[in-house]
Design an enzyme around this catalytic site. Structure first.
Site, short mmCIF file in Angstrom:
data_model
loop_
_atom_site.label_atom_id
_atom_site.label_comp_id
_atom_site.label_asym_id
_atom_site.label_seq_id
_atom_site.Cartn_x
_atom_site.Cartn_y
_atom_site.Cartn_z
N SER A 184 0.46 7.35 -5.94
CA SER A 184 2.00 8.61 -5.82
C SER A 184 1.67 8.71 -7.17
CB SER A 184 2.58 7.86 -4.53
OG SER A 184 4.14 8.79 -4.75
N TYR A 197 9.40 1.65 -6.06
CA TYR A 197 8.43 2.07 -4.85
C TYR A 197 7.00 2.84 -6.47
CZ TYR A 197 6.15 5.35 -2.30
OH TYR A 197 4.51 6.12 -1.62
#
Length: 291
Positions: A184, A197
């Site tokens: 990501s 995350y």
């Protein structure tokens, strides 16, 4: 449809209800675009077998559809609660004339990862492409709001499962096979409300390089795709309606991405078109720089 990247997909998502985990595409008011009506294959994965984790919805569904149209049989893993979405993915894969094996279960279970690879090999005859796409997204307001069990679950799903799946798949892979991980932009920009995350995604980026170094002598390539904000069921879980309305509007392109816009990168990294690419992190972020 316009070719202008600013206007080729929706720029706002109004009146989208929040969802409990794990989130279902079937319950989304504004349906994502997975390339159902647009992706055209060129035979780039003819005769291949792919395992796609998180293949029921979002980026995973777009990848499964693209791989099928490129000629691959596809196994998809997903949580049992996501079965309704998995049926939809299977229908699109089979419409492309390819086989689809459904593998419900939780990849946080350490034995489950080996089972996924074993069933893929047994039912589809091998494994040429492993797409480590499934992920748990966690949010926080401050350090004191980080739940320890949720943190451990995020690392179990996002990082530990990825290692276990690679460990199980690699012995079955021939030269020319590929592993494609989903990291990501958060691995680099690390939004303060997503630090757990972001940490898992940073680990995935490093793991991608490490696995590439380890497996390249055997002819197996390992790369990753780094998405920016993408319209998938993960968004209505953690974000408020106000945040969803503005999703992606702070990117240079000015909007969130759609799963269909990610799929070509996964095809490139899985096919011979990307034969000289290994250890790479391919950014598909709407212009947000991460390198």
């Amino acid at each position: 449809m316009t070719d202008d990247p600013r206007a080729s997909q929706p720029a706002t998502f109004s009146d989208e209800p929040q969802q409990p985990r794990p989130g279902l595409e079937a319950d989304m008011r504004t349906k994502p675009d997975h390339g159902e009506e647009s992706y055209v294959g060129k035979g780039l994965l003819a005769g291949k077998v792919a395992l796609v984790t998180g293949g029921d919805s979002g980026i995973g569904r777009a990848v499964a559809i693209a791989y099928a149209r490129e000629g691959a049989d596809v196994a998809i893993s997903y949580l049992p609660d996501e079965q309704v979405d998995a049926y939809e993915t299977r229908a699109w894969v089979e419409k492309a004339g390819r086989r689809c094996v459904q593998l419900p279960g939780d990849i946080r279970d350490r034995d489950r990862c080996a089972e996924l690879v074993g069933r893929t090999v047994a039912e589809l005859g091998g494994i040429d492409v492993l797409v480590n796409n499934a992920a748990a997204q966690t949010m926080n307001e401050g350090l004191d709001t980080i739940d320890d069990d949720e943190m451990q679950g995020a690392f179990a799903a996002n990082v530990f499962a990825m290692i276990r799946l690679a460990k199980a798949a690699a012995p079955h892979m021939k030269p020319g096979s590929a592993i494609v991980n989903t990291t990501s932009e958060q691995a680099k920009i690390a939004t303060k409300s997503m630090i757990v995350y972001a940490a898992t995604k940073g680990a995935i980026s490093s793991l991608t390089v490490g696995l590439s170094n380890l497996l390249a002598p055997g002819g197996i390539r390992v790369n990753a795709v780094a998405p920016g904000p993408v319209w998938t069921p993960i968004q209505p879980i953690a974000k408020s309606p106000g945040e969803l309305e503005k999703l992606g509007q702070d990117t240079p392109v000015g909007r969130a991405g759609q799963p269909a816009e990610l799929a070509p990168a996964y095809v490139l990294l899985a096919s011979a078109e990307g034969s000289y690419m290994t250890g790479a992190i391919v950014a598909v972020t709407g212009g947000v720089p991460i390198n």
